[in-house]
Design a protein around this motif. Structure first.
Motif, mmCIF file in Angstrom:
data_model
loop_
_atom_site.group_PDB
_atom_site.id
_atom_site.type_symbol
_atom_site.label_atom_id
_atom_site.label_comp_id
_atom_site.label_asym_id
_atom_site.label_seq_id
_atom_site.Cartn_x
_atom_site.Cartn_y
_atom_site.Cartn_z
ATOM 1 N N THR A 176 0.847 -1.189 0.000
ATOM 2 C CA THR A 176 0.000 0.000 0.000
ATOM 3 C C THR A 176 0.882 1.237 0.000
ATOM 4 O O THR A 176 2.114 1.147 0.146
ATOM 5 C CB THR A 176 -0.945 0.014 1.209
ATOM 6 O OG1 THR A 176 -1.891 1.086 1.075
ATOM 7 C CG2 THR A 176 -0.182 0.206 2.520
ATOM 8 N N VAL A 177 0.270 2.372 -0.190
ATOM 9 C CA VAL A 177 0.960 3.658 -0.084
ATOM 10 C C VAL A 177 0.409 4.366 1.138
ATOM 11 O O VAL A 177 -0.808 4.536 1.265
ATOM 12 C CB VAL A 177 0.742 4.524 -1.336
ATOM 13 C CG1 VAL A 177 1.328 5.915 -1.136
ATOM 14 C CG2 VAL A 177 1.363 3.862 -2.561
ATOM 15 N N GLY A 178 1.274 4.737 2.038
ATOM 16 C CA GLY A 178 0.841 5.427 3.236
ATOM 17 C C GLY A 178 1.017 6.930 3.112
ATOM 18 O O GLY A 178 1.878 7.400 2.364
ATOM 19 N N GLY A 179 0.206 7.659 3.852
ATOM 20 C CA GLY A 179 0.373 9.098 3.912
ATOM 21 C C GLY A 179 1.400 9.460 4.969
ATOM 22 O O GLY A 179 1.958 8.601 5.650
ATOM 23 N N THR A 180 1.668 10.727 5.085
ATOM 24 C CA THR A 180 2.606 11.204 6.098
ATOM 25 C C THR A 180 1.835 12.065 7.090
ATOM 26 O O THR A 180 1.440 13.179 6.787
ATOM 27 C CB THR A 180 3.732 12.033 5.462
ATOM 28 O OG1 THR A 180 4.365 11.243 4.450
ATOM 29 C CG2 THR A 180 4.771 12.426 6.498
ATOM 30 N N SER A 181 1.599 11.502 8.254
ATOM 31 C CA SER A 181 0.849 12.220 9.282
ATOM 32 C C SER A 181 1.283 11.707 10.653
ATOM 33 O O SER A 181 1.798 10.597 10.771
ATOM 34 C CB SER A 181 -0.660 11.998 9.108
ATOM 35 O OG SER A 181 -1.008 10.666 9.449
ATOM 36 N N ALA A 219 8.193 14.897 3.273
ATOM 37 C CA ALA A 219 7.726 13.652 2.661
ATOM 38 C C ALA A 219 6.235 13.741 2.353
ATOM 39 O O ALA A 219 5.482 14.389 3.074
ATOM 40 C CB ALA A 219 7.998 12.470 3.591
ATOM 41 N N VAL A 220 5.815 13.093 1.270
ATOM 42 C CA VAL A 220 4.386 13.058 0.946
ATOM 43 C C VAL A 220 3.779 11.697 1.249
ATOM 44 O O VAL A 220 2.552 11.559 1.306
ATOM 45 C CB VAL A 220 4.123 13.420 -0.528
ATOM 46 C CG1 VAL A 220 4.590 14.824 -0.829
ATOM 47 C CG2 VAL A 220 4.774 12.419 -1.467
ATOM 48 N N PHE A 280 9.024 8.996 0.711
ATOM 49 C CA PHE A 280 9.423 9.659 -0.526
ATOM 50 C C PHE A 280 8.857 11.072 -0.587
ATOM 51 O O PHE A 280 7.845 11.394 0.040
ATOM 52 C CB PHE A 280 8.981 8.847 -1.750
ATOM 53 C CG PHE A 280 7.511 8.506 -1.798
ATOM 54 C CD1 PHE A 280 6.585 9.395 -2.333
ATOM 55 C CD2 PHE A 280 7.063 7.295 -1.309
ATOM 56 C CE1 PHE A 280 5.236 9.077 -2.384
ATOM 57 C CE2 PHE A 280 5.708 6.963 -1.354
ATOM 58 C CZ PHE A 280 4.796 7.860 -1.888
ATOM 59 N N ASP A 281 9.533 11.915 -1.393
ATOM 60 C CA ASP A 281 9.136 13.313 -1.508
ATOM 61 C C ASP A 281 8.180 13.499 -2.684
ATOM 62 O O ASP A 281 7.708 12.525 -3.293
ATOM 63 C CB ASP A 281 10.368 14.210 -1.637
ATOM 64 C CG ASP A 281 11.204 13.911 -2.885
ATOM 65 O OD1 ASP A 281 10.683 13.295 -3.836
ATOM 66 O OD2 ASP A 281 12.384 14.319 -2.912
ATOM 67 N N ALA A 284 -0.243 11.064 -1.970
ATOM 68 C CA ALA A 284 0.862 10.109 -1.929
ATOM 69 C C ALA A 284 0.739 9.093 -3.052
ATOM 70 O O ALA A 284 1.732 8.729 -3.703
ATOM 71 C CB ALA A 284 0.888 9.404 -0.575
ATOM 72 N N LEU A 285 -0.477 8.631 -3.309
ATOM 73 C CA LEU A 285 -0.693 7.671 -4.386
ATOM 74 C C LEU A 285 -0.392 8.292 -5.741
ATOM 75 O O LEU A 285 0.223 7.650 -6.608
ATOM 76 C CB LEU A 285 -2.131 7.156 -4.344
ATOM 77 C CG LEU A 285 -2.541 6.191 -5.462
ATOM 78 C CD1 LEU A 285 -1.624 4.970 -5.499
ATOM 79 C CD2 LEU A 285 -3.996 5.762 -5.283
ATOM 80 N N ALA A 286 -0.803 9.534 -5.956
ATOM 81 C CA ALA A 286 -0.534 10.204 -7.229
ATOM 82 C C ALA A 286 0.967 10.279 -7.500
ATOM 83 O O ALA A 286 1.422 10.037 -8.628
ATOM 84 C CB ALA A 286 -1.147 11.605 -7.219
ATOM 85 N N VAL A 287 1.742 10.592 -6.475
ATOM 86 C CA VAL A 287 3.201 10.663 -6.642
ATOM 87 C C VAL A 287 3.771 9.279 -6.932
ATOM 88 O O VAL A 287 4.641 9.113 -7.802
ATOM 89 C CB VAL A 287 3.852 11.277 -5.391
ATOM 90 C CG1 VAL A 287 5.374 11.191 -5.485
ATOM 91 C CG2 VAL A 287 3.421 12.727 -5.216
ATOM 92 N N ALA A 288 3.301 8.261 -6.205
ATOM 93 C CA ALA A 288 3.785 6.894 -6.418
ATOM 94 C C ALA A 288 3.484 6.416 -7.838
ATOM 95 O O ALA A 288 4.312 5.764 -8.486
ATOM 96 C CB ALA A 288 3.153 5.954 -5.394
#
Length: 317
Positions: free
Chosen positions: A206-211, A234-235, A243-244, A284-288
């Motif tokens: 999965t892709v996690g957010g940064t919070s 980080a995003v 990742f940024d 975060a998903l859009a960047v990935a």
């Protein structure tokens, strides 16, 4: 539309669109089961069922095509319905389980992440016996944490579904010193598991957010200065590799202390099955996706629409 009709529309969408039981709908909406029955009937009387059940599927088909073309994806599957926490996670997990069942074949090595989202996939896997499959953890764990991460349960579910061999990575996700991590990776059994993870043709993650509320942020493994840096720069993360905004791993000191599949190794895999539920992770998903870390995507309709909006904004579309 008055509040009662809006609630009826939500109930019908959860019930018909996500396949939730009436008990699950009742918990999501904070009403009794008998009220759910009445709301669904009201939706039928108002003609909402036809619109809610049919139109989102048409909309989803357009989103699937747009995502596939925009990011060059091999497969996209979307759950429809409102973003109601655990219910949308269940719907996305169900779709992802079907995709994973189709992808895993005899002799495959499957790299597996852990967490709430991947656990939701594992819980809905059906018995799909294969020969010689190996399920390999691609990141270490968090042995001392107040929140359940479902590492063991997720590995067990995947192995039982495919009659597979477990290859567990029984080490912490982050060490205090990079030198300790390097020494640990010299141990033959750890080195073998890490190498299997790199060789795996399929990865499920999965892709996690940064919070501040994310799992690793709440652990003792991060220093306060590192938390603040990641919140500012980080995003998101994949397998606890942060990742940024350009998809590059950030904070090298933390990366050197982390035991997890590297992003460049993930990108080299043939099947990169990413499962995301909830539009809070859309950026975060859009960047990935832009960085090429995903080949097969399973998410929900709202997240998909948000990702496309973010991607369009980023390119000036």
């Amino acid at each position: 539309m008055d509040p009662r009709e809006a609630q009826a529309l939500d109930a019908a969408t959860l019930y018909y669109g996500l396949g939730s039981s009436q008990d699950e709908v009742a918990r999501a909406l904070g009403v009794s089961r008998s009220t759910v029955s009445k709301l669904i009937q009201l939706a039928k009387d108002r003609g909402y069922v036809e619109v809610t059940v049919r139109d989102p599927r048409e909309s989803a088909a357009e989103l699937v095509q747009a995502l596939s073309e925009r990011f060059g994806l091999a497969e996209v599957r979307l759950a429809t319905g409102p973003d109601h926490g655990d219910l949308i996670l269940t719907g996305v997990g169900r779709l992802a389980a079907r995709l994973v069942e189709e992808c895993v074949q005899d002799g495959d090595i499957v790299g597996l992440a852990w967490g709430k989202t991947i656990h939701a996939v594992g819980r809905q896997l059906r018995p799909t016996p294969r020969r010689g499959v190996q399920i390999v953890e691609v990141k270490g764990g968090i042995p001392m944490h107040s929140r359940r991460t479902h590492e063991y349960e997720t590995m067990t579910a995947f192995c039982e579904a495919f009659d597979a061999y477990p290859r567990s990575l029984l080490v912490p996700i982050v060490f205090e010193r990079a030198s300790t991590r390097r020494a640990m990776e010299e141990e033959s059994h750890i080195r073998e598991v890490l190498e299997l993870g790199r060789r795996a043709g399929t990865a499920v993650f999965t892709v996690g957010g940064t919070s501040p509320g994310s799992t690793l942020f709440g652990s003792e493994h991060l220093q306060e200065s590192e938390r603040q840096f990641l919140l500012a720069n980080a995003v998101g993360d994949i397998c606890s590799r942060f990742f940024d905004s350009r998809g590059r791993e950030c904070l090298p000191d933390l990366a050197e202390r982390t035991v997890a599949l590297r992003l460049e190794d993930l990108k080299a895999k043939e099947r990169r099955i990413c499962v995301v539920a909830g539009s809070a992770r859309a950026r975060a998903l859009a960047v990935a996706l832009e960085a090429g870390y995903v080949s097969h995507l399973v998410t929900d309709e709202a997240t998909a629409a948000r990702v496309l909006a973010i991607a369009g904004s980023a390119t000036g579309a």
